[in-house]
Motif scaffolding. Sequence first.
Motif, PDB file in Angstrom:
ATOM      1  N   UNK A 201       6.267   1.652  -9.020  1.00 49.42           N
ATOM      2  CA  UNK A 201       4.941   1.096  -8.842  1.00 49.42           C
ATOM      3  C   UNK A 201       3.974   2.192  -8.388  1.00 49.42           C
ATOM      4  N   UNK A 202       2.762   2.210  -8.939  1.00 45.43           N
ATOM      5  CA  UNK A 202       1.723   3.143  -8.501  1.00 45.43           C
ATOM      6  C   UNK A 202       0.577   2.353  -7.876  1.00 45.43           C
ATOM      7  N   UNK A 203       0.281   2.670  -6.610  1.00 43.85           N
ATOM      8  CA  UNK A 203      -0.721   1.954  -5.839  1.00 43.85           C
ATOM      9  C   UNK A 203      -1.800   2.940  -5.406  1.00 43.85           C
ATOM     10  N   UNK A 204      -3.031   2.545  -5.612  1.00 40.20           N
ATOM     11  CA  UNK A 204      -4.144   3.400  -5.208  1.00 40.20           C
ATOM     12  C   UNK A 204      -4.920   2.738  -4.070  1.00 40.20           C
TER      13      UNK A 204
ATOM     14  N   UNK B 141      10.031   6.673   1.343  1.00 44.78           N
ATOM     15  CA  UNK B 141      10.618   7.053   0.058  1.00 44.78           C
ATOM     16  C   UNK B 141       9.592   7.101  -1.070  1.00 44.78           C
ATOM     17  N   UNK B 142       8.344   6.826  -0.747  1.00 52.37           N
ATOM     18  CA  UNK B 142       7.284   6.841  -1.771  1.00 52.37           C
ATOM     19  C   UNK B 142       6.574   8.201  -1.805  1.00 52.37           C
ATOM     20  N   UNK B 143       6.107   8.570  -2.989  1.00 49.76           N
ATOM     21  CA  UNK B 143       5.368   9.821  -3.155  1.00 49.76           C
ATOM     22  C   UNK B 143       3.864   9.546  -3.064  1.00 49.76           C
ATOM     23  N   UNK B 144       3.157  10.489  -2.414  1.00 48.57           N
ATOM     24  CA  UNK B 144       1.732  10.297  -2.194  1.00 48.57           C
ATOM     25  C   UNK B 144       0.951  11.499  -2.715  1.00 48.57           C
ATOM     26  N   UNK B 145      -0.114  11.215  -3.440  1.00 49.16           N
ATOM     27  CA  UNK B 145      -1.038  12.258  -3.905  1.00 49.16           C
ATOM     28  C   UNK B 145      -2.445  11.808  -3.520  1.00 49.16           C
TER      29      UNK B 145
ATOM     30  N   UNK C 237       0.345   4.506   6.947  1.00 49.23           N
ATOM     31  CA  UNK C 237       0.369   3.639   5.765  1.00 49.23           C
ATOM     32  C   UNK C 237       1.689   2.887   5.685  1.00 49.23           C
ATOM     33  N   UNK C 238       1.599   1.611   5.234  1.00 51.47           N
ATOM     34  CA  UNK C 238       2.785   0.779   5.036  1.00 51.47           C
ATOM     35  C   UNK C 238       2.908   0.430   3.556  1.00 51.47           C
ATOM     36  N   UNK C 239       4.128   0.577   3.040  1.00 51.87           N
ATOM     37  CA  UNK C 239       4.386   0.254   1.637  1.00 51.87           C
ATOM     38  C   UNK C 239       5.648  -0.601   1.584  1.00 51.87           C
TER      39      UNK C 239
ATOM     40  N   UNK D  62      -0.002   6.213  -4.410  1.00 51.72           N
ATOM     41  CA  UNK D  62       1.384   6.163  -3.924  1.00 51.72           C
ATOM     42  C   UNK D  62       2.273   5.661  -5.053  1.00 51.72           C
ATOM     43  N   UNK D  63       3.412   6.321  -5.231  1.00 52.95           N
ATOM     44  CA  UNK D  63       4.391   5.907  -6.231  1.00 52.95           C
ATOM     45  C   UNK D  63       5.649   5.459  -5.500  1.00 52.95           C
ATOM     46  N   UNK D  64       6.051   4.179  -5.688  1.00 57.94           N
ATOM     47  CA  UNK D  64       7.203   3.627  -4.973  1.00 57.94           C
ATOM     48  C   UNK D  64       8.497   4.013  -5.689  1.00 57.94           C
ATOM     49  N   UNK D  65       9.657   3.786  -5.067  1.00 54.88           N
ATOM     50  CA  UNK D  65      10.938   4.161  -5.683  1.00 54.88           C
ATOM     51  C   UNK D  65      11.186   3.522  -7.037  1.00 54.88           C
TER      52      UNK D  65
END
Length: 541
Positions: A263-266, A241-245, A320-322, A257-260
Amino acid sequence: MEPLIERDGIPATEVKPARPKHNRSFISYCFKTDWWLENGCSILSVLFLMGMIILLAHIDGQPLSNWPFAVSPNAFISVLSTASKACLIQPVSECLGQLKWLHILQSKRVDRITKLQDFDNASRGPLGSLHFFFTRPTKSLMPYLGCIITLAAIATDPFAQQILSFGKHLALADGVHSELRTSQYVYSWNEDAIISLERATRLSLDNEPQLPNLSCTGFLCKYPPFASLGVASECQDVARRSQRVCYPYETGRNCTFTTPIGFQLQTWQMAYNASLLPDYNNTVASISTYNYSNLFEGGPLQRLAILMAPIVYYNQSNDSQIFECTIKLYAIEYTKWNTTYGIINPGRTKTFPPAYLRGTVAPDAMDDDDLANFTVTDPGFNYQRKFGITSLNILSIVDILDANLIVNEWSDWGDTAYAFLSNSHDIPATVNRVTAGLSYQMIDGPNATVTPVPVWNDVITITVHWAWISLPVTLVLAACLFLLVIVYQTHHAGHLIWKSSLTPLLLLQESYPLLSAGDKPVWTQFYLKKRTAVIANHLTQ
């Protein structure tokens, strides 16, 4: 050869009929005749057996340390058993001796006098009793019963040795208690308490959580169910459900990665053919948010997102795991916990969400030492429902969690949190260990409630195996019954009580009849010498 002389008109070759029955009652006959010794021995045998049974009932299940004598309990049981057996053998032997005379008077066999030796041997011990079964001198059952009792008495001592055994068992220690300390209200921690919480949390990243300090002054302490304030986590996998760029570059790529929940994780991944690879399996990023006012509205203590992506970039983007994890304050129930030899055996835990109790101080206006009060409304919670913690301690918990779970863009491979999280095979389990380790240390706080806990010690106890006493009991009862039957037969038939005496074999036909085994034959000097000479001549070649 001595002539066969008739007496009272009865030929010497025939047995004279028995005299009339005794006029006295059977009870009087038992205790006022020559049976008094056998009756006394039977009573003593029963008393020794009863003493043994009473002693066994008293010491069954008792610690060996309570035994007051230097001699072991086995020795006491052996003495009582041997004394009981010795007392019962005497009447059995005498009854077998009496049966040989009853055999002479009652048997129809012509050669019955030649079988007296078999009866006499049977009355002397086990070997003669065993031989009696092979010669079978009579069809009466009573002599065989006496022989069986004599033979079975051999096994009395081995059976008595099996009655007691000694083993280790748990026993409640009298007057000894340990303490169970639980935290209902967590006031300001001192520096040592903060260090202890930080150490326990750090150790929980890569190991099982450090268990609470549950003391026990004995072998075993079984703690009653208790509840304490703590923290717990809940993690969800949000990778799909997370978006990835992602942005590629010469030696790999960088992805955001942007979580539902925003949160933005690099993170970054190296090319498959990179010449230098780190010692870790994954690259990790994690961030958290904390809203102080939200906490008192039932919100989370902390929310964080953790990302794990393989370091090597070779079409592995789907690996990848989020996770999004929520950490809250809970009232935690602990059941079936115990310690054995100082080792804590964890039981079960169950969490109950508490509700904030609004007071005069608003959450935003609280000072560090102000107490935030909570209550548990769940009907299944059977403990003190009110809990409290200072706002300063809440901030300390958040700081400890951040120090162990947050990895940002400035973290390097030498960072402890980075090292543990990057090699974790199960992120939710790792976060759960961290919160469990923190909760365990919160159990025993500086303002803990003390509850006494009973202590069990490993002691050597005496166990009675009652089945092994069956033989002594059976033998005593059988011997008493055997004596009673023989006494009754003698009384009923009106026979004299000769038992093991040899006097009837020494009497001359011309001698006066004796009325009891205690009478002495009235012999003249002439007949006495004559009878002695006859017997002595049979003793020489």
